[in-house]
Each structure stands twice: as C-alpha cells, then as structure tokens.
Design a protein around this motif. Structure first.
Motif, PDB file in Angstrom:
ATOM      1  N   SER A 291       0.840  -1.185   0.000  1.00  0.00           N
ATOM      2  CA  SER A 291       0.000   0.000   0.000  1.00  0.00           C
ATOM      3  C   SER A 291       0.881   1.243   0.000  1.00  0.00           C
ATOM      4  O   SER A 291       2.063   1.180   0.345  1.00  0.00           O
ATOM      5  CB  SER A 291      -0.941   0.013   1.212  1.00  0.00           C
ATOM      6  N   GLN A 292       0.282   2.371  -0.392  1.00  0.00           N
ATOM      7  CA  GLN A 292       1.005   3.633  -0.448  1.00  0.00           C
ATOM      8  C   GLN A 292       0.086   4.789  -0.077  1.00  0.00           C
ATOM      9  O   GLN A 292      -1.126   4.730  -0.312  1.00  0.00           O
ATOM     10  CB  GLN A 292       1.539   3.899  -1.867  1.00  0.00           C
ATOM     11  N   THR A 293       0.673   5.826   0.468  1.00  0.00           N
ATOM     12  CA  THR A 293      -0.054   7.073   0.671  1.00  0.00           C
ATOM     13  C   THR A 293      -0.022   7.878  -0.618  1.00  0.00           C
ATOM     14  O   THR A 293       0.722   7.567  -1.563  1.00  0.00           O
ATOM     15  CB  THR A 293       0.585   7.908   1.795  1.00  0.00           C
ATOM     16  N   LEU A 294      -0.798   8.939  -0.660  1.00  0.00           N
ATOM     17  CA  LEU A 294      -0.762   9.836  -1.817  1.00  0.00           C
ATOM     18  C   LEU A 294       0.639  10.399  -2.003  1.00  0.00           C
ATOM     19  O   LEU A 294       1.146  10.480  -3.130  1.00  0.00           O
ATOM     20  CB  LEU A 294      -1.770  10.972  -1.631  1.00  0.00           C
ATOM     21  N   ALA A 295       1.298  10.754  -0.904  1.00  0.00           N
ATOM     22  CA  ALA A 295       2.663  11.293  -0.985  1.00  0.00           C
ATOM     23  C   ALA A 295       3.628  10.256  -1.536  1.00  0.00           C
ATOM     24  O   ALA A 295       4.523  10.584  -2.323  1.00  0.00           O
ATOM     25  CB  ALA A 295       3.116  11.775   0.392  1.00  0.00           C
ATOM     26  N   ASP A 296       3.452   8.989  -1.145  1.00  0.00           N
ATOM     27  CA  ASP A 296       4.313   7.916  -1.652  1.00  0.00           C
ATOM     28  C   ASP A 296       4.214   7.809  -3.174  1.00  0.00           C
ATOM     29  O   ASP A 296       5.226   7.705  -3.871  1.00  0.00           O
ATOM     30  CB  ASP A 296       3.931   6.568  -1.031  1.00  0.00           C
TER      31      ASP A 296
ATOM     32  N   THR B 119      -6.537  -6.257  12.062  1.00  0.00           N
ATOM     33  CA  THR B 119      -6.630  -4.833  12.407  1.00  0.00           C
ATOM     34  C   THR B 119      -7.758  -4.158  11.639  1.00  0.00           C
ATOM     35  O   THR B 119      -8.224  -3.083  12.019  1.00  0.00           O
ATOM     36  CB  THR B 119      -5.305  -4.102  12.121  1.00  0.00           C
ATOM     37  N   ARG B 120      -8.200  -4.780  10.551  1.00  0.00           N
ATOM     38  CA  ARG B 120      -9.365  -4.259   9.828  1.00  0.00           C
ATOM     39  C   ARG B 120     -10.637  -4.584  10.614  1.00  0.00           C
ATOM     40  O   ARG B 120     -10.757  -5.644  11.219  1.00  0.00           O
ATOM     41  CB  ARG B 120      -9.472  -4.884   8.444  1.00  0.00           C
ATOM     42  N   GLU B 121     -11.576  -3.707  10.564  1.00  0.00           N
ATOM     43  CA  GLU B 121     -12.836  -3.907  11.285  1.00  0.00           C
ATOM     44  C   GLU B 121     -13.629  -5.043  10.639  1.00  0.00           C
ATOM     45  O   GLU B 121     -13.900  -5.019   9.440  1.00  0.00           O
ATOM     46  CB  GLU B 121     -13.674  -2.633  11.252  1.00  0.00           C
ATOM     47  N   PRO B 122     -13.987  -6.093  11.405  1.00  0.00           N
ATOM     48  CA  PRO B 122     -14.813  -7.156  10.832  1.00  0.00           C
ATOM     49  C   PRO B 122     -16.182  -6.622  10.405  1.00  0.00           C
ATOM     50  O   PRO B 122     -16.693  -5.659  10.966  1.00  0.00           O
ATOM     51  CB  PRO B 122     -14.949  -8.160  11.994  1.00  0.00           C
TER      52      PRO B 122
ATOM     53  N   GLN C 290      -8.826   1.925  -2.050  1.00  0.00           N
ATOM     54  CA  GLN C 290      -8.347   2.722  -0.922  1.00  0.00           C
ATOM     55  C   GLN C 290      -8.892   2.156   0.371  1.00  0.00           C
ATOM     56  O   GLN C 290     -10.091   1.885   0.486  1.00  0.00           O
ATOM     57  CB  GLN C 290      -8.773   4.185  -1.068  1.00  0.00           C
ATOM     58  N   ASP C 291      -8.007   1.953   1.337  1.00  0.00           N
ATOM     59  CA  ASP C 291      -8.414   1.462   2.639  1.00  0.00           C
ATOM     60  C   ASP C 291      -9.166   2.572   3.368  1.00  0.00           C
ATOM     61  O   ASP C 291      -8.627   3.666   3.563  1.00  0.00           O
ATOM     62  CB  ASP C 291      -7.179   1.056   3.460  1.00  0.00           C
TER      63      ASP C 291
END
Length: 260
Positions: free
Chosen positions: A27-32, A162-165, A59-60
């Motif tokens: 994954s990457q941020t917009l800045a990445d 870590t993602r919400e079920p 997008q997460d």
C-alpha cells in the motif's frame, strides 16, 4: 533511456506510472505515489481517483492508503505462471456442480483479500450470486475467506485482523478473539463451514487446494441452501467428501501441469 513514441498518450503513460509505483508495495499514501512517479500531487490524486473508479486501485477506508484493486488482480489471474488455477479447477468444479444443485467457486488469497477466480453453477438448483468473479468478501464472512486467512502466517492474520470485521448477517463472527479460535479450528479440521454468515438461508463449505510442496494454492468451495448442506452435527458428509475429492483431483492436475 528509451525515447517515447510519437503516438504515446501522456495520460495513459502517467496512469501506468501510478500502477507501476505499487511494485513490491502492499500500500502507499498519496505522498508515496507522488514521490515515486514524479507527478504533482493534484495530477496524482486525479489519476488515483480515475483508477479507483475503474477498479484498478482501491483505498483502505481506515488508513486512507492506496493498494492494487480487484480489476488488476482479475487480469493477473489470466496470466499463465506455472499453472492457471482457474483453468485447472474449472472441469473439476463443473463436474461437482453438475452432481449437486450448488454453485462452485475457486478462489485465491491476495494481500488480505480472497478473490473469486471462477464461479460455476449447474442450472438444476439455486444459483448463488453473493460472490462475483473478481470480487472479494469480508475476511470474516463466507467459507473460503476464513479458510484461506486461517492458513496464513500468524503475523499476516494479525495484520488483517486490524481491519474492522463486517457483520453481513447476525451469524457473522465479528469478535476478533472468536475469529482466532475459528481459524485454529479450521486448521485442525482442514475445512470451513460457514452457515448463514453472508446471506441468511445460504451456507458455504470450503476446503484448501495445495501445491506439491504443501503450500496453499487456493480454495474451492460450494454454496447452496442451508438445509441442503447441513446435517445435525455440521456439514453434510457427502458434500464434504465430494469437495475434498475434487480438491485432490485439482492437486493432481496442478502436479501434472508443473511437470509438463
């Protein structure tokens, strides 16, 4: 450096640069992405939005980071790489679906998602539409998603948790501790039986498909009416036995494809 063709379309080249920036990155941020492509922030954002609208980037919602989308994964599934699981599994699942009035699926694990490679239905029974080819399901719902996540390394399981079920029905498991216990049970019994947790009244049964070295290549599963697939103690033994035999047939076909 290779000179660009005079027929090069700049917008397409920029979109490809954005996609290529995800090489070896989950994954990457917009800045990445901006830094990797050398494009300005506004252009990069517009390209990402366009790619998201077409399914090539996702997008997460929690982290706001970007990752490769399901449309690109579906294209990648058509690229031969040793063996094509969908092509190998298709005749076996077609036979399975013809023997029982069920819908049969083949799927693979991909960076926290489980992607449906193929869905095969015999017209004698109810067709299950809950999982489209190229689509994903929440990791805590359905047979194949829980099964394939259960066989991942512990650190990968914890990362995904870590993602919400998602509570798709009242039968969906949303407690993370209960999910860890379920994953341990799946590893022990080597199948997952998901009753009513995607749609009430429908149940899925999934088993793993392994490569010759014992690693998990993917999963095959069947889905149908809950009374059809259940008995008093769990999955109907006939369905489970036939599904496991189908997995063994696919594994033999994988071995043959690798030897060819």
């Amino acid at each position: 450096m290779t000179e660009p063709s005079k027929q090069n379309i700049r917008a397409v080249s920029r979109a490809l640069a954005v996609l290529n920036s995800f090489t070896q990155k989950r994954s990457q941020t917009l800045a990445d992405v901006t830094n990797a492509t050398g494009l300005d922030k506004g252009t990069t954002r517009r390209l990402l939005i366009t790619l998201m609208d077409n399914g090539y980037v996702a997008q997460d919602p929690t982290t706001q980071q970007y990752r490769i989308g399901r449309a690109l994964r579906l294209l990648a599934a058509d690229v031969p790489d040793g063996f094509d699981l969908r092509a190998v599994a298709s005749p076996v699942l077609t036979q399975l679906a013809s023997e029982f009035p069920v819908t049969a699926f083949v799927s693979v694990y991909d960076d926290g998602d489980v992607v449906c490679l193929d869905r095969i239905h015999d017209m004698k029974g109810i067709e299950v539409h809950w999982w489209a080819v190229g689509g994903t399901l929440p990791y805590n719902c359905g047979g194949a998603p829980k099964l394939l996540l259960a066989f991942q390394p512990v650190e990968e399981i914890e990362r995904v948790l870590t993602r919400e079920p998602t509570a798709m029905t009242r039968a969906s498991i949303t407690d993370r501790g209960a999910l860890r216990d379920r994953f341990a049970q799946i590893r022990q019994q080597d199948y997952e039986f998901a009753v009513d947790d995607v749609t009430l009244g429908l149940t899925a049964l999934a088993v793993p498909v392994r490569t010759p070295d014992g690693s998990i290549a993917g999963a095959i599963s069947i889905a149908g009416l809950t009374p059809q697939l259940c008995n008093e103690d769990g999955p109907d033994p006939l369905h489970l036995g036939q599904l496991r035999e189908a997995a063994r047939q696919i594994e033999r076909r994988i071995q043959m494809a690798g030897a060819a």
